[in-house]
Write a protein that holds these residues in place. Structure first.
Motif, PDB file in Angstrom:
ATOM      1  N   ALA A 108       0.428  -1.377   0.123  1.00 46.75           N
ATOM      2  CA  ALA A 108      -0.021  -0.327   0.035  1.00 46.75           C
ATOM      3  C   ALA A 108       0.904   1.078   0.062  1.00 46.75           C
ATOM      4  O   ALA A 108       2.149   1.164   0.628  1.00 46.75           O
ATOM      5  CB  ALA A 108      -1.092   0.029   0.921  1.00 46.75           C
ATOM      6  N   PHE A 109       0.634   1.986  -0.786  1.00 44.46           N
ATOM      7  CA  PHE A 109       0.994   3.523  -0.501  1.00 44.46           C
ATOM      8  C   PHE A 109       0.530   4.200  -1.521  1.00 44.46           C
ATOM      9  O   PHE A 109      -0.644   4.607  -1.082  1.00 44.46           O
ATOM     10  CB  PHE A 109       2.450   3.150  -1.744  1.00 44.46           C
ATOM     11  N   HIS A 110       0.675   5.811  -1.092  1.00 49.15           N
ATOM     12  CA  HIS A 110      -0.131   6.858  -1.619  1.00 49.15           C
ATOM     13  C   HIS A 110       0.751   7.206  -2.691  1.00 49.15           C
ATOM     14  O   HIS A 110       1.285   7.315  -3.616  1.00 49.15           O
ATOM     15  CB  HIS A 110       0.748   8.168  -0.829  1.00 49.15           C
ATOM     16  N   ILE A 111      -0.475   7.355  -3.498  1.00 50.88           N
ATOM     17  CA  ILE A 111      -0.291   7.914  -5.364  1.00 50.88           C
ATOM     18  C   ILE A 111       0.390   9.254  -5.579  1.00 50.88           C
ATOM     19  O   ILE A 111      -0.199  10.664  -5.195  1.00 50.88           O
ATOM     20  CB  ILE A 111      -1.934   7.069  -6.158  1.00 50.88           C
ATOM     21  N   GLY A 112       0.994   8.948  -6.721  1.00 50.44           N
ATOM     22  CA  GLY A 112       1.403  10.513  -6.931  1.00 50.44           C
ATOM     23  C   GLY A 112       3.154  10.464  -7.941  1.00 50.44           C
ATOM     24  O   GLY A 112       3.190   8.968  -8.090  1.00 50.44           O
ATOM     25  N   SER A 113       3.280  11.589  -7.290  1.00 56.59           N
ATOM     26  CA  SER A 113       4.946  10.866  -8.143  1.00 56.59           C
ATOM     27  C   SER A 113       5.327  12.785  -7.559  1.00 56.59           C
ATOM     28  O   SER A 113       6.905  12.369  -7.381  1.00 56.59           O
ATOM     29  CB  SER A 113       5.010  11.970  -9.494  1.00 56.59           C
ATOM     30  N   HIS A 173      -9.893  11.146   9.359  1.00 60.33           N
ATOM     31  CA  HIS A 173      -8.881  10.456  10.304  1.00 60.33           C
ATOM     32  C   HIS A 173      -7.342  10.708   9.031  1.00 60.33           C
ATOM     33  O   HIS A 173      -6.583  10.794  10.315  1.00 60.33           O
ATOM     34  CB  HIS A 173      -9.538  10.112  10.912  1.00 60.33           C
ATOM     35  N   GLU A 174      -7.461  10.230   7.845  1.00 55.84           N
ATOM     36  CA  GLU A 174      -6.242   9.852   7.481  1.00 55.84           C
ATOM     37  C   GLU A 174      -5.483  11.891   6.871  1.00 55.84           C
ATOM     38  O   GLU A 174      -6.930  12.403   6.491  1.00 55.84           O
ATOM     39  CB  GLU A 174      -5.880   9.339   6.007  1.00 55.84           C
ATOM     40  N   ALA A 175      -4.624  11.562   6.271  1.00 53.92           N
ATOM     41  CA  ALA A 175      -4.141  12.446   5.708  1.00 53.92           C
ATOM     42  C   ALA A 175      -4.795  12.829   3.963  1.00 53.92           C
ATOM     43  O   ALA A 175      -5.559  11.541   3.836  1.00 53.92           O
ATOM     44  CB  ALA A 175      -2.251  12.524   4.816  1.00 53.92           C
ATOM     45  N   GLU A 176      -5.413  13.876   3.193  1.00 48.20           N
ATOM     46  CA  GLU A 176      -5.853  13.868   2.430  1.00 48.20           C
ATOM     47  C   GLU A 176      -4.918  13.258   1.296  1.00 48.20           C
ATOM     48  O   GLU A 176      -4.565  13.954  -0.080  1.00 48.20           O
ATOM     49  CB  GLU A 176      -6.768  15.191   1.890  1.00 48.20           C
ATOM     50  N   THR A 177      -4.844  12.251   0.506  1.00 47.44           N
ATOM     51  CA  THR A 177      -4.414  11.598  -0.332  1.00 47.44           C
ATOM     52  C   THR A 177      -4.972  10.553  -0.816  1.00 47.44           C
ATOM     53  O   THR A 177      -5.524   9.495  -0.304  1.00 47.44           O
ATOM     54  CB  THR A 177      -2.778  11.594   0.512  1.00 47.44           C
ATOM     55  N   ARG A 178      -4.558  10.013  -2.175  1.00 49.00           N
ATOM     56  CA  ARG A 178      -5.170   8.828  -2.587  1.00 49.00           C
ATOM     57  C   ARG A 178      -4.532   7.852  -2.269  1.00 49.00           C
ATOM     58  O   ARG A 178      -3.203   8.395  -2.132  1.00 49.00           O
ATOM     59  CB  ARG A 178      -5.870   9.028  -4.086  1.00 49.00           C
ATOM     60  N   ARG A 179      -5.034   6.900  -2.345  1.00 49.26           N
ATOM     61  CA  ARG A 179      -4.300   5.792  -2.405  1.00 49.26           C
ATOM     62  C   ARG A 179      -4.409   4.809  -2.453  1.00 49.26           C
ATOM     63  O   ARG A 179      -5.915   4.140  -3.596  1.00 49.26           O
ATOM     64  CB  ARG A 179      -4.335   5.045  -0.569  1.00 49.26           C
ATOM     65  N   ALA A 180      -3.479   3.522  -3.243  1.00 51.35           N
ATOM     66  CA  ALA A 180      -3.299   2.358  -3.806  1.00 51.35           C
ATOM     67  C   ALA A 180      -3.029   0.830  -3.273  1.00 51.35           C
ATOM     68  O   ALA A 180      -1.363   1.066  -2.207  1.00 51.35           O
ATOM     69  CB  ALA A 180      -2.703   2.514  -4.548  1.00 51.35           C
ATOM     70  N   CYS A 181      -3.351   0.279  -3.347  1.00 51.94           N
ATOM     71  CA  CYS A 181      -3.246  -1.355  -2.387  1.00 51.94           C
ATOM     72  C   CYS A 181      -2.688  -2.162  -3.914  1.00 51.94           C
ATOM     73  O   CYS A 181      -4.029  -2.529  -5.107  1.00 51.94           O
ATOM     74  CB  CYS A 181      -3.940  -2.154  -1.103  1.00 51.94           C
TER      75      CYS A 181
END
Length: 228
Positions: free
Chosen positions: A161-166, A213-221
């Motif tokens: 799992a990770f945060h999406i972006g560059s 309750h999470e930071a506002e980033t999209r996540r991928a699994c």
């Protein structure tokens, strides 16, 4: 990512154990107690994450041996251990490992990094790496995935799992503590390609918006399986 809602712990020191990796270790040591207090019960509010973790554990089977790579204070490892698996948590931060050992005696903990895991070939039936790849430098991703493959048996499952972006975000203050740690956002297609190159087959992909309750980033699994 701000780091405040990461479900994993720290990532890799890298083969050279350079200054960047020392920064990661020191930063997580600094926030370890606060991290546990704020993050230790986070899975209670993450139904999709629980579903994926449960699927990984079910596919591995009762009594399977699992690795939690970047385990932080051990809450994910403990959740998995409660599903009939034997779990070993790995983390770069000695403070995180110490907390895990104190709070979750049912889990084995080892200090270690993603590029040189202190584990045997094929030791594990499955592994999770939740928000730990984000601390790797770009050129460390491929060797880290190869190392993860090494410690999995053929056919073993892997959930990342990770945060999406560059982008790369640097955090210098975290819950009142002085830190210096980088968070690398990753593109799902790039991680999927790196997994396939390392000898994994992608079995499922999921992208989600953050919980309140999470930071506002999209996540991928990504759920993958080691090829024989």
């Amino acid at each position: 990512m701000t780091g405040a809602d990461s479900t994993g712990g720290t990532g890799s020191t890298g083969g050279t154990e350079g200054a960047d990796h020392d920064r990661v270790r020191r930063s997580y040591d600094a926030v370890a107690e606060e991290y546990r207090a704020r993050i230790g019960d986070e899975l209670d509010g993450k139904p999709l994450d629980r579903a994926l973790l449960g699927a990984l554990a079910e596919q591995a089977g009762d009594g399977a041996r699992l690795a939690d790579l970047g385990c932080g204070p051990g809450h994910v490892a403990a959740w998995l251990a409660g599903r009939g698996t034997s779990v070993v948590g790995f983390d770069l931060s000695p403070a995180m490992v110490a907390i895990g050992r104190e709070r979750h005696p049912e889990v084995e903990f080892r200090e270690g990094d993603l590029l040189r895991l202190p584990a045997g070939d094929g030791e594990f039936d499955a592994a999770v790496a939740l928000y730990s790849l984000i601390h790797l430098a770009p050129d460390e991703l491929a060797p880290a995935l190869t190392e993860i493959r090494r410690v999995l048996r053929p056919g073993g499952g892997l959930l990342v799992a990770f945060h999406i972006g560059s982008e790369v975000r640097n955090l210098t203050e975290w819950w009142g503590h002085e830190v210096d740690v980088d968070f690398h956002f990753l593109e799902p297609s790039a991680v999927a390609a790196a997994l396939q190159e390392a000898g994994f087959r992608i079995k499922a992909r999921l992208e989600r918006a953050p919980y309140p309750h999470e930071a506002e980033t999209r996540r991928a699994c990504l759920l993958a399986r080691r090829e024989d």
